[in-house]
Design a protein around this motif. Structure first.
Motif, PDB file in Angstrom:
ATOM      1  N   VAL A  42       0.850  -1.196   0.000  1.00 27.13           N
ATOM      2  CA  VAL A  42       0.000   0.000   0.000  1.00 27.13           C
ATOM      3  C   VAL A  42       0.887   1.248   0.000  1.00 27.13           C
ATOM      4  O   VAL A  42       1.792   1.379   0.822  1.00 27.13           O
ATOM      5  CB  VAL A  42      -0.922   0.032   1.236  1.00 27.13           C
ATOM      6  CG1 VAL A  42      -1.864   1.230   1.157  1.00 27.13           C
ATOM      7  CG2 VAL A  42      -1.728  -1.257   1.350  1.00 27.13           C
ATOM      8  N   SER A  43       0.603   2.137  -0.930  1.00 22.71           N
ATOM      9  CA  SER A  43       1.318   3.416  -0.968  1.00 22.71           C
ATOM     10  C   SER A  43       0.362   4.498  -1.429  1.00 22.71           C
ATOM     11  O   SER A  43      -0.408   4.289  -2.371  1.00 22.71           O
ATOM     12  CB  SER A  43       2.534   3.340  -1.909  1.00 22.71           C
ATOM     13  OG  SER A  43       2.157   2.856  -3.174  1.00 22.71           O
ATOM     14  N   GLY A  45      -2.315   5.454  -0.271  1.00 20.44           N
ATOM     15  CA  GLY A  45      -3.714   5.065  -0.197  1.00 20.44           C
ATOM     16  C   GLY A  45      -4.177   4.099  -1.266  1.00 20.44           C
ATOM     17  O   GLY A  45      -5.382   3.853  -1.404  1.00 20.44           O
ATOM     18  N   ALA A  47      -3.726   0.178  -2.839  1.00 11.36           N
ATOM     19  CA  ALA A  47      -3.205  -1.172  -2.616  1.00 11.36           C
ATOM     20  C   ALA A  47      -2.811  -1.784  -3.956  1.00 11.36           C
ATOM     21  O   ALA A  47      -3.589  -1.747  -4.919  1.00 11.36           O
ATOM     22  CB  ALA A  47      -4.265  -2.031  -1.936  1.00 11.36           C
ATOM     23  N   THR A 116       8.725   4.298   4.604  1.00 11.65           N
ATOM     24  CA  THR A 116       8.090   4.706   5.864  1.00 11.65           C
ATOM     25  C   THR A 116       9.129   5.250   6.836  1.00 11.65           C
ATOM     26  O   THR A 116      10.331   5.008   6.703  1.00 11.65           O
ATOM     27  CB  THR A 116       7.327   3.524   6.490  1.00 11.65           C
ATOM     28  OG1 THR A 116       8.157   2.359   6.467  1.00 11.65           O
ATOM     29  CG2 THR A 116       6.043   3.252   5.726  1.00 11.65           C
ATOM     30  N   VAL A 141       0.256   5.994   7.287  1.00 12.19           N
ATOM     31  CA  VAL A 141       0.280   4.544   7.497  1.00 12.19           C
ATOM     32  C   VAL A 141      -1.012   4.078   8.181  1.00 12.19           C
ATOM     33  O   VAL A 141      -1.468   2.958   7.957  1.00 12.19           O
ATOM     34  CB  VAL A 141       1.545   4.124   8.278  1.00 12.19           C
ATOM     35  CG1 VAL A 141       1.550   2.625   8.522  1.00 12.19           C
ATOM     36  CG2 VAL A 141       2.801   4.524   7.502  1.00 12.19           C
ATOM     37  N   SER A 144      -3.177   3.376   5.447  1.00 12.04           N
ATOM     38  CA  SER A 144      -2.748   2.142   4.771  1.00 12.04           C
ATOM     39  C   SER A 144      -3.238   0.916   5.527  1.00 12.04           C
ATOM     40  O   SER A 144      -3.595  -0.103   4.937  1.00 12.04           O
ATOM     41  CB  SER A 144      -1.222   2.093   4.662  1.00 12.04           C
ATOM     42  OG  SER A 144      -0.747   3.165   3.895  1.00 12.04           O
ATOM     43  N   ARG A 145      -3.238   1.021   6.859  1.00 15.67           N
ATOM     44  CA  ARG A 145      -3.680  -0.130   7.683  1.00 15.67           C
ATOM     45  C   ARG A 145      -5.150  -0.480   7.452  1.00 15.67           C
ATOM     46  O   ARG A 145      -5.545  -1.616   7.644  1.00 15.67           O
ATOM     47  CB  ARG A 145      -3.475   0.178   9.173  1.00 15.67           C
ATOM     48  CG  ARG A 145      -2.128  -0.196   9.675  1.00 15.67           C
ATOM     49  CD  ARG A 145      -2.014  -0.156  11.194  1.00 15.67           C
ATOM     50  NE  ARG A 145      -0.613   0.043  11.498  1.00 15.67           N
ATOM     51  CZ  ARG A 145      -0.060   1.214  11.765  1.00 15.67           C
ATOM     52  NH1 ARG A 145      -0.799   2.297  11.850  1.00 15.67           N
ATOM     53  NH2 ARG A 145       1.240   1.307  11.969  1.00 15.67           N
ATOM     54  N   LYS A 148      -4.655  -2.671   4.641  1.00 18.02           N
ATOM     55  CA  LYS A 148      -3.796  -3.824   4.935  1.00 18.02           C
ATOM     56  C   LYS A 148      -3.602  -3.889   6.446  1.00 18.02           C
ATOM     57  O   LYS A 148      -2.617  -3.350   6.987  1.00 18.02           O
ATOM     58  CB  LYS A 148      -2.454  -3.666   4.201  1.00 18.02           C
ATOM     59  CG  LYS A 148      -1.543  -4.868   4.329  1.00 18.02           C
ATOM     60  CD  LYS A 148      -0.254  -4.667   3.546  1.00 18.02           C
ATOM     61  CE  LYS A 148       0.695  -5.813   3.750  1.00 18.02           C
ATOM     62  NZ  LYS A 148       1.993  -5.620   3.059  1.00 18.02           N
ATOM     63  N   GLU A 164       4.397   8.213   5.793  1.00 21.92           N
ATOM     64  CA  GLU A 164       4.969   7.848   4.494  1.00 21.92           C
ATOM     65  C   GLU A 164       5.903   8.968   4.031  1.00 21.92           C
ATOM     66  O   GLU A 164       5.532  10.154   4.071  1.00 21.92           O
ATOM     67  CB  GLU A 164       3.862   7.678   3.446  1.00 21.92           C
ATOM     68  CG  GLU A 164       3.063   6.399   3.618  1.00 21.92           C
ATOM     69  CD  GLU A 164       2.082   6.145   2.476  1.00 21.92           C
ATOM     70  OE1 GLU A 164       1.495   5.069   2.458  1.00 21.92           O
ATOM     71  OE2 GLU A 164       1.900   7.038   1.615  1.00 21.92           O
TER      72      GLU A 164
END
Ligand SMILES: CC(C)(COP(=O)(O)OP(=O)(O)OC[C@H]1O[C@@H](n2cnc3c(N)ncnc32)[C@H](O)[C@@H]1OP(=O)(O)O)[C@@H](O)C(=O)NCCC(=O)NCCS
Length: 184
Positions: A42-43, A45, A47, A116, A141, A144-145, A148, A164
């Protein structure tokens, strides 16, 4: 053929690079699962299924020594993953050289990546390569969680994993990237 010439890296490596193929996927799947908790990266926002992306495999003494994946879209190339399994022997550098070459061949005007805040080794590596920090996405992040959930709260070296960091290769360095095939 040695690819570590394009960006004036001062050390020579025996690492060679070839395109990632379907035969590499079981190996990358295992590597990404062990290192990153799965094949999804994930980067910003988004995936990415890394098993569906183009990439390169680095070889040292005929053995897989690392892998990079990337995606080209909207005139830009994102280096999505970069992993070396034989650190300090030039595999990472050769892989970034190859992705920069692919970016240039694919017409990308920009090569960028996200790492990160805990990944000090990667931050060192990318900056020494020539990448420049262009943005800090605070608390990205946490978002992102949501995509993921396996991303841990605590990252490398016991550092809280929160932000990030976006880096890009200055265009003058992208223009210096290899134009020849990375097949060696
Ligand atoms: C970041 C990472 C990809 C770097 O890969 P690497 O294979 O160690 O990279 P290289 O070997 O090309 O370069 C690392 C160092 O080895 C040096 N080196 C390169 N070729 C060398 C050689 N033939 N002999 C000795 N040293 C060499 C480089 O100059 C560099 O030194 P420096 O740190 O003093 O600048 C690797 O540390 C890694 O996989 N980290 C874990 C995954 C990760 O965090 N990826 C990034 C996610 S954003």
């Amino acid at each position: 053929m040695d690819l570590m010439t394009s960006l004036d890296h001062d050390r020579k490596s025996h690492a060679t690079v070839r395109p990632l193929t379907a035969e590499d996927i079981p190996w990358t799947r295992e590597l990404f699962t062990e290192r990153w908790g799965g094949v999804v990266s994930v980067s910003r926002g988004v995936a990415h299924d890394t098993t569906a992306l183009p990439g390169f495999v680095a070889l040292l003494d005929g053995e897989r020594a690392g892998v990079a994946t990337y995606r080209i879209a909207g005139g830009e190339c994102e280096l999505v993953t970069l992993d070396s399994v034989r650190e300090g022997a030039g595999a990472g550098t050769a892989l970034v050289d190859a992705v920069a070459g692919a970016a240039r061949a694919g017409g990308a005007a920009r090569l960028w990546l996200v790492t990160t805040n805990d990944n000090l080794r990667a931050l060192r590596f990318y900056q020494r390569y020539g990448f420049d920090l262009v943005a800090v996405h605070r608390d990205a992040v946490a978002r992102s969680r949501e995509l993921k959930p396996s991303i841990p709260e605590i990252g490398l070296d016991g550092i809280p994993l929160r932000h990030e960091l976006e880096l890009e290769l200055p265009s003058r360095l992208l223009r210096l990237s290899p134009t020849r095939s990375p097949e060696c």
